[in-house]
Design a protein around this motif. Structure first.
Motif, PDB file in Angstrom:
ATOM      1  N   GLU A 164      45.161  47.987  43.737  1.00 37.35           N
ATOM      2  CA  GLU A 164      44.898  46.427  42.795  1.00 37.35           C
ATOM      3  C   GLU A 164      46.409  45.701  44.570  1.00 37.35           C
ATOM      4  O   GLU A 164      45.637  44.507  44.739  1.00 37.35           O
ATOM      5  N   PRO A 165      46.582  46.444  45.088  1.00 38.27           N
ATOM      6  CA  PRO A 165      47.462  45.498  45.883  1.00 38.27           C
ATOM      7  C   PRO A 165      46.916  45.315  46.935  1.00 38.27           C
ATOM      8  O   PRO A 165      46.729  44.670  47.457  1.00 38.27           O
ATOM      9  N   VAL A 166      45.549  45.780  47.269  1.00 43.76           N
ATOM     10  CA  VAL A 166      44.138  45.908  48.604  1.00 43.76           C
ATOM     11  C   VAL A 166      43.699  44.632  48.099  1.00 43.76           C
ATOM     12  O   VAL A 166      43.885  43.718  49.121  1.00 43.76           O
ATOM     13  N   HIS A 167      43.552  45.011  46.740  1.00 46.28           N
ATOM     14  CA  HIS A 167      42.925  43.827  46.268  1.00 46.28           C
ATOM     15  C   HIS A 167      43.693  42.536  46.402  1.00 46.28           C
ATOM     16  O   HIS A 167      42.971  41.371  46.892  1.00 46.28           O
ATOM     17  N   ASN A 168      44.654  42.432  46.506  1.00 49.77           N
ATOM     18  CA  ASN A 168      45.499  41.234  45.937  1.00 49.77           C
ATOM     19  C   ASN A 168      45.615  40.377  47.360  1.00 49.77           C
ATOM     20  O   ASN A 168      45.348  39.611  47.776  1.00 49.77           O
ATOM     21  N   ALA A 169      45.639  41.276  48.605  1.00 46.48           N
ATOM     22  CA  ALA A 169      45.498  41.249  49.650  1.00 46.48           C
ATOM     23  C   ALA A 169      44.111  40.398  50.614  1.00 46.48           C
ATOM     24  O   ALA A 169      44.339  39.471  50.581  1.00 46.48           O
ATOM     25  N   VAL A 170      42.970  40.894  50.023  1.00 49.66           N
ATOM     26  CA  VAL A 170      42.223  40.415  51.076  1.00 49.66           C
ATOM     27  C   VAL A 170      42.076  39.413  49.950  1.00 49.66           C
ATOM     28  O   VAL A 170      41.752  38.198  50.771  1.00 49.66           O
ATOM     29  N   SER A 171      42.434  39.151  48.744  1.00 46.57           N
ATOM     30  CA  SER A 171      42.075  38.150  48.032  1.00 46.57           C
ATOM     31  C   SER A 171      42.512  36.992  48.701  1.00 46.57           C
ATOM     32  O   SER A 171      42.298  35.296  48.239  1.00 46.57           O
ATOM     33  N   ARG A 172      43.875  37.520  48.820  1.00 46.34           N
ATOM     34  CA  ARG A 172      44.412  36.102  49.973  1.00 46.34           C
ATOM     35  C   ARG A 172      44.456  35.780  51.381  1.00 46.34           C
ATOM     36  O   ARG A 172      45.486  35.361  52.085  1.00 46.34           O
ATOM     37  N   GLY A 173      43.305  36.415  51.874  1.00 44.59           N
ATOM     38  CA  GLY A 173      43.115  35.833  53.066  1.00 44.59           C
ATOM     39  C   GLY A 173      42.632  37.339  54.480  1.00 44.59           C
ATOM     40  O   GLY A 173      42.566  37.361  55.642  1.00 44.59           O
TER      41      GLY A 173
END
Length: 458
Positions: free
Chosen positions: A256-265
Motif C-alpha cells: 500500500e505505501p508503494v501504491h500510494n507513492a506511485v499515485s502521488r507521482g
C-alpha cells in the motif's frame, strides 16, 4: 574437459603459500559482512575468476546485442502493453505497477539487465536474462572486487581489473533524471526483511553512499519511509525498485505505501515492463526467429543462445530435422532443460541430464499441458581451475568448478560480472541464494604476469 576452459585465455592466479589463506578468509568475510553473501567455509575460494580482457568484454558486448533483440521482440509483439501481455500469455495481476505512460514503460524497460551465462564448448551461451532492478549481483561484484584488489596489493598492483557496478548505475540514474526533468535524486526502495540475517542495511547503504559521491541525493528507504513525516509529500520522485512483488507478499510486506507513492507521482525504476523482457518466452522468440530479424541477428543468436523453443504440442526443427516436440523431449532427456517462462533463482527449472526418467516425463507432460514453459538445449558448462581452501587441511587445493557468469548492464554500460558455482565442482542448478552455490567475481587480466595473492599480501 579438465582444467581452465580455453575461452578464459589465462589460468587463475596460483594459490600462494598456505599461511596466507587465513588472511584471504579474514578479508573476504570482513568486506562481505552483513550482506548475505554466501561464503562456504569448507570450500572458500582463494582467488577471483580471471579472463583475458578480450574474453571479459565479449560477455558484455554479446549481452548488449542480445538484450537489444529481446527488447525489440517485446516492443514489436504489439503496439501497446495489453497486446504484449497477450503475446506472452501473461495477465496483468502479477505486475501491479504499470504506469499509463507507455513511452516511459518501453523506453527504459531494458535499462538494467543481468544475463546468466555458461561457457560451452564453443564459448559463451546465454541461458536467461534477468531484467529488473531486483536481481542480485551488483553489491556482490563491488564487494568481491574490493576484497580481491586489496589482497593483491591495491589498484595499482592488482593483476586484474573490472567494471564498477555502483558507478555505472549512478551514471544511468544521472542520465535518467536529466531526461525526465527530475532533480538528481534517487532512493533505494527495499526492506531489511528481505535479508533477515543481516544486522544492518549495509547491503543497500553501500550503493546509496556511492550515488551520493556521484552527485545524486540518495538513501535507502523502507516502504514506510516513502512520505515525509507529517507533510504527506514524497521524499523522492525516483525510486530504485529493490524488491520483487512476490517476495514481499510472501514476507507479509504490504504494498500500500508503494501504491500510494506511485499515485502521488513517484516513479519506480526500472518500469514494470522490464519483467516482460525477462519472460523466458522472449528467448524462444528470437531463437526461433522473428520476421524483422536480419541475417546478422540470426547469426548472433545462433552463436550465443542455446536452441530454445516454446513448449506446446507441435513440430520443431532440431539439428537439421523435423520432430514432434513431445517425442523429441521424451526420447532425448539428457539433451534438454525445461524452464517455466517466469521464475527466479533457478526455481521451476528441470535439467534433463540430472532428472530421472520419471521426473522428466512428468515435467514434459506438465509443460506441454500448461503452455507456459520453454525448452533449451542443455549446455555442458566449461570448467575453471580454482584454488580453494578446505577445512580438512591447511594446503590449498585446486578444483575444476563449473561457473555461471552473470555480466551486468546498466543503460547498456558494462557493470561487472558476478560468478557462482558449486564448491563441489559439480554442475547443476545455481540460484542467487540457494542450491549450495557459492559466489565470487570474474575480473579481466591486465597485461602482466599474474602473481599469487601471497606475493601481493606480503
Amino acid at each position: 574437459m579438465t582444467g581452465t576452459h580455453p575461452w578464459f585465455g589465462v589460468d587463475g592466479p596460483p594459490a600462494g603459500r598456505s599461511s596466507s589463506t587465513a588472511q584471504v578468509k579474514q578479508t573476504l568475510r570482513h568486506e562481505l559482512r552483513d550482506c548475505g553473501t554466501r561464503l562456504q567455509s569448507e570450500v572458500l575460494a582463494l582467488q577471483p575468476l580471471v579472463a583475458t580482457r578480450t574474453a571479459y568484454d565479449e560477455l558484455f558486448s554479446s549481452a548488449r546485442s542480445l538484450l537489444r533483440l529481446l527488447e525489440r521482440a517485446v516492443r514489436e509483439a504489439a503496439p501497446h502493453r495489453a497486446g504484449r501481455l497477450r503475446a506472452l500469455g501473461a495477465d496483468e495481476e502479477p505486475y501491479p505497477f504499470f504506469v499509463a505512460d507507455e513511452d516511459f514503460e518501453i523506453r527504459y524497460a531494458a535499462a538494467m539487465a543481468r544475463p546468466d551465462v555458461v561457457i560451452g564448448p564453443d564459448g559463451p551461451k546465454f541461458l536467461e536474462f534477468n531484467v529488473s532492478g531486483t536481481f542480485g549481483g551488483p553489491a556482490e561484484i563491488h564487494l568481491f572486487t574490493e576484497a580481491w584488489t586489496r589482497l593483491y596489493g591495491g589498484p595499482d598492483a592488482a593483476p586484474f581489473e573490472g567494471y564498477e557496478p555502483f558507478a555505472a548505475r549512478a551514471a544511468l540514474y544521472s542520465r535518467v533524471c536529466s531526461e525526465l526533468g527530475l532533480p538528481p535524486a534517487v532512493a533505494l526502495l527495499g526492506s531489511r526483511l528481505d535479508r533477515p540475517d543481516a544486522e544492518s542495511a549495509r547491503y543497500y547503504e553501500l550503493e546509496a553512499d556511492c550515488f551520493r559521491r556521484h552527485g545524486l541525493a540518495s538513501e535507502f528507504l523502507e516502504p514506510s519511509d516513502l512520505m515525509a513525516e507529517g507533510e504527506g509529500e514524497l521524499r523522492y520522485r525516483l525510486l530504485h525498485r529493490y524488491f520483487a512483488v512476490d517476495d514481499w507478499r510472501d514476507l507479509g510486506i504490504g504494498l500500500e505505501p508503494v501504491h500510494n507513492a506511485v499515485s502521488r507521482g513517484a516513479l519506480l525504476f526500472p518500469p514494470q515492463s522490464s519483467y516482460l523482457i525477462a519472460n523466458k518466452k522472449t528467448l524462444a522468440w528470437i531463437s526461433e526467429g522473428r520476421p524483422w530479424m536480419t541475417e546478422d541477428d540470426r547469426e548472433l543468436v545462433a552463436r550465443y543462445l542455446p536452441w530454445t523453443r516454446l513448449v506446446h504440442p507441435r513440430k520443431v526443427e532440431w539439428r537439421g530435422m523435423r520432430h514432434d516436440l513431445a517425442a523429441l523431449l521424451l526420447e532425448n532427456r539428457r539433451d534438454f532443460v525445461l524452464k517455466k517462462a517466469i521464475g527466479m533463482m533457478g526455481l521451476q527449472v528441470v535439467l534433463g541430464p540430472y532428472a530421472t526418467d520419471q521426473e522428466w516425463e512428468g515435467a514434459v507432460t506438465a509443460a506441454l499441458a500448461d503452455g507456459d514453459s520453454i525448452v533449451q538445449e542443455y549446455v555442458e558448462p566449461g570448467r575453471y581451475r580454482m584454488a580453494m581452501s578446505r577445512e580438512a587441511g591447511p594446503e590449498p587445493q585446486y578444483l575444476d568448478i563449473a561457473p555461471v557468469l552473470s555480466p551486468v548492464l546498466f543503460g547498456e554500460a558494462a557493470a561487472g560480472c558476478w560468478a557462482r558455482y558449486h564448491g563441489t565442482g559439480e554442475a547443476g542448478i545455481i540460484g542467487a541464494s540457494g542450491f549450495g552455490a557459492t559466489e565470487n567475481v570474474l575480473l579481466a587480466a591486465r597485461d602482466r604476469p599474474l602473481p599469487g595473492y601471497r606475493d601481493a599480501a606480503e
